[in-house]
Scaffold this motif. Structure first.
Motif, PDB file in Angstrom:
ATOM      1  N   ASP A 245       0.847  -1.202   0.000  1.00 10.32           N
ATOM      2  CA  ASP A 245       0.000   0.000   0.000  1.00 10.32           C
ATOM      3  C   ASP A 245       0.880   1.248   0.000  1.00 10.32           C
ATOM      4  O   ASP A 245       0.630   2.200  -0.749  1.00 10.32           O
ATOM      5  N   LEU A 246       1.934   1.217   0.821  1.00  6.78           N
ATOM      6  CA  LEU A 246       2.826   2.388   0.888  1.00  6.78           C
ATOM      7  C   LEU A 246       3.554   2.586  -0.442  1.00  6.78           C
ATOM      8  O   LEU A 246       3.671   3.715  -0.942  1.00  6.78           O
ATOM      9  N   ALA A 247       4.043   1.485  -1.011  1.00  3.79           N
ATOM     10  CA  ALA A 247       4.783   1.590  -2.281  1.00  3.79           C
ATOM     11  C   ALA A 247       3.854   2.127  -3.375  1.00  3.79           C
ATOM     12  O   ALA A 247       4.258   2.983  -4.187  1.00  3.79           O
ATOM     13  N   THR A 248       2.605   1.661  -3.387  1.00  3.10           N
ATOM     14  CA  THR A 248       1.659   2.122  -4.413  1.00  3.10           C
ATOM     15  C   THR A 248       1.344   3.605  -4.198  1.00  3.10           C
ATOM     16  O   THR A 248       1.258   4.384  -5.167  1.00  3.10           O
ATOM     17  N   ALA A 249       1.210   3.992  -2.925  1.00  2.98           N
ATOM     18  CA  ALA A 249       0.957   5.415  -2.626  1.00  2.98           C
ATOM     19  C   ALA A 249       2.147   6.261  -3.092  1.00  2.98           C
ATOM     20  O   ALA A 249       1.963   7.353  -3.660  1.00  2.98           O
TER      21      ALA A 249
END
Ligand code: FAD
Length: 379
Positions: free
Chosen positions: A334-338
């Motif tokens: 989720d963080l990487a996609t954000a």
């Protein structure tokens, strides 16, 4: 030299094997190179058919006509990625990718190998016995060097005593072809949820009215059933009508690949060279195949090949291995996609890690830290 004695015997004529043959003949156009495959071409291979520009670069450098390889397909210009927690990153690729059904790609590549002078024969290889100065294949073919390019269930790998894959480094996937209408042309879709993690579904439009669709999952315990994987695929791609699906294993890379000894070199899936974050294996296959083919005719093939592969992929494989461990839980994705959604540079760098030979660097760490800060701010 007798009729069945060869400078190089390549077992398996997928992307790794054909590229090995092309590279060896480019290094020495007079070399006697035999390419053996259990199947008659054209043949299908269960795959998502996504071809990274990095793979095309390797082939172009070896003199392969890459426009002919991708003929009849439409360029892929963008990626939409939906993370397990529903974060969306939709951006244009820095460089176009391709989706080429393997029934076409592998046939085109094997013909390029034959055009460069390789002899192609249909044979399912069963034994590979290495001696000090030659390798005996099936008891009747003699080779100075053998390249094992026989895929995920490699006989060559088993026969040369390579270690079995460590736990948590094998994925399974199902794939089919569906009408492309539900998805935008020229865009690859990757979509995930936290269930059965790590796993994702994809829809990759070919450009001929069809899309390659599928679902892949890391095996972390019991191998998931076909019924469960099919259910997950339809959950993640709700617009998909029922369709025939075929499955295959993906041997994922670790930080330290085992790529052969002495006169037997392992490449592509036979060397467990599949990106553990994305399941991308064609780039590694042509890169390792090309390096093995070029090393095969040198005085110390295994040493030359190991060194070349380490130079091109060593750091990258260590980074993807670490990232694969970190993403055993869904939230880092989720963080990487954000971070990828927030800025193009981070997106491009993640694409390099997922499709090419990119590494984590200070820029990406800073972008992940910013994404973490924003996430905390909202929580
Ligand atoms: C469902 C799925 C989706 C994927 N999606 C993608 C994707 O979108 N993009 C990507 O880059 N990668 C993808 N991959 C990974 C990719 O398919 C592989 O990494 C790639 O095919 C490896 O190429 P290779 O030449 O090493 O092996 P293969 O392509 O498997 O070729 C091996 C060849 O060896 C032959 N062979 C096998 N055994 C023998 C024997 N005993 N004797 C003689 N010949 C033999 C086979 O007939 C075959 O032709 C996917 C994999 C799966 C399973």
């Amino acid at each position: 030299m007798t009729a069945n004695t060869w400078d190089l015997v390549v077992v398996g004529a997928g992307p790794a094997g054909s590229t090995a043959a092309i590279a060896a003949l480019r290094a020495d156009p007079d070399a006697r190179v035999l390419l053996l495959d259990a199947a008659a071409f054209p043949r299908d291979k269960v795959c998502g058919d996504g071809v990274a520009p990095h793979a095309l670069d390797v082939l172009a450098d070896l003199g392969v006509d890459v426009a002919a390889l991708v003929a009849g397909t439409e360029p892929i210009t963008s990626l939409r990625m939906v993370s397990p927690g529903g974060v969306v990153a939709a951006r244009t690729f820095a460089r176009q990718a391709a989706v080429v059904p393997r029934v076409l790609l592998d046939e085109r590549l094997v013909r390029a190998a034959v055009a460069s002078g390789a002899v192609l024969r249909r044979r399912r290889v069963r034994t590979v016995v290495a001696a000090e100065d030659e390798v005996l294949v099936d008891g009747d073919i003699r080779a100075r060097v053998v390249v094992g390019a026989d895929g995920a269930e490699s006989v060559v790998r088993r026969q040369c005593g390579a270690r079995p894959a460590p736990a948590g480094t094998v994925a399974v996937a199902l794939r089919g072809y569906a009408p492309a209408d539900p998805w935008p042309a020229g865009e690859q879709l990757l979509t995930m949820t936290g269930a059965d993690w790590p796993a994702y579904a994809w829809a990759f439009p070919v450009g001929d009215g069809t899309a390659n669709v599928g679902y892949g999952q890391l095996v972390t315990g019991v191998v998931p059933t076909r019924a469960r994987m099919t259910e997950r695929l339809h959950h993640l791609l709700p617009d998909l009508a029922p369709l025939p699906l075929r499955g295959h294993r993906l041997p994922l890379s670790t930080g330290r690949p085992e790529v052969g000894h002495g006169r037997v070199l392992l490449t592509g899936d036979a060397a467990s060279l599949v990106n553990p974050l994305t399941g991308e294996g064609i780039y590694y296959a042509v890169l390792s195949g090309g390096l093995a083919g070029a090393a095969a005719l040198t005085p110390d093939p295994a040493r030359a090949y190991r060194r070349a592969l380490r130079e091109r992929l060593g750091g990258h494989l260590r980074h993807t291995d670490l990232l694969a461990r970190l993403t055993r839980r869904p939230w880092p994705l989720d963080l990487a996609t954000a971070a990828a959604a927030a800025d193009q540079d981070s997106f491009d760098r993640f694409v390099e890690i997922g499709l090419g030979a990119g590494k984590v660097n200070a820029h990406l760490l800073a972008a992940l830290a910013r994404a973490t800060g924003r996430h905390r701010g909202r929580a």
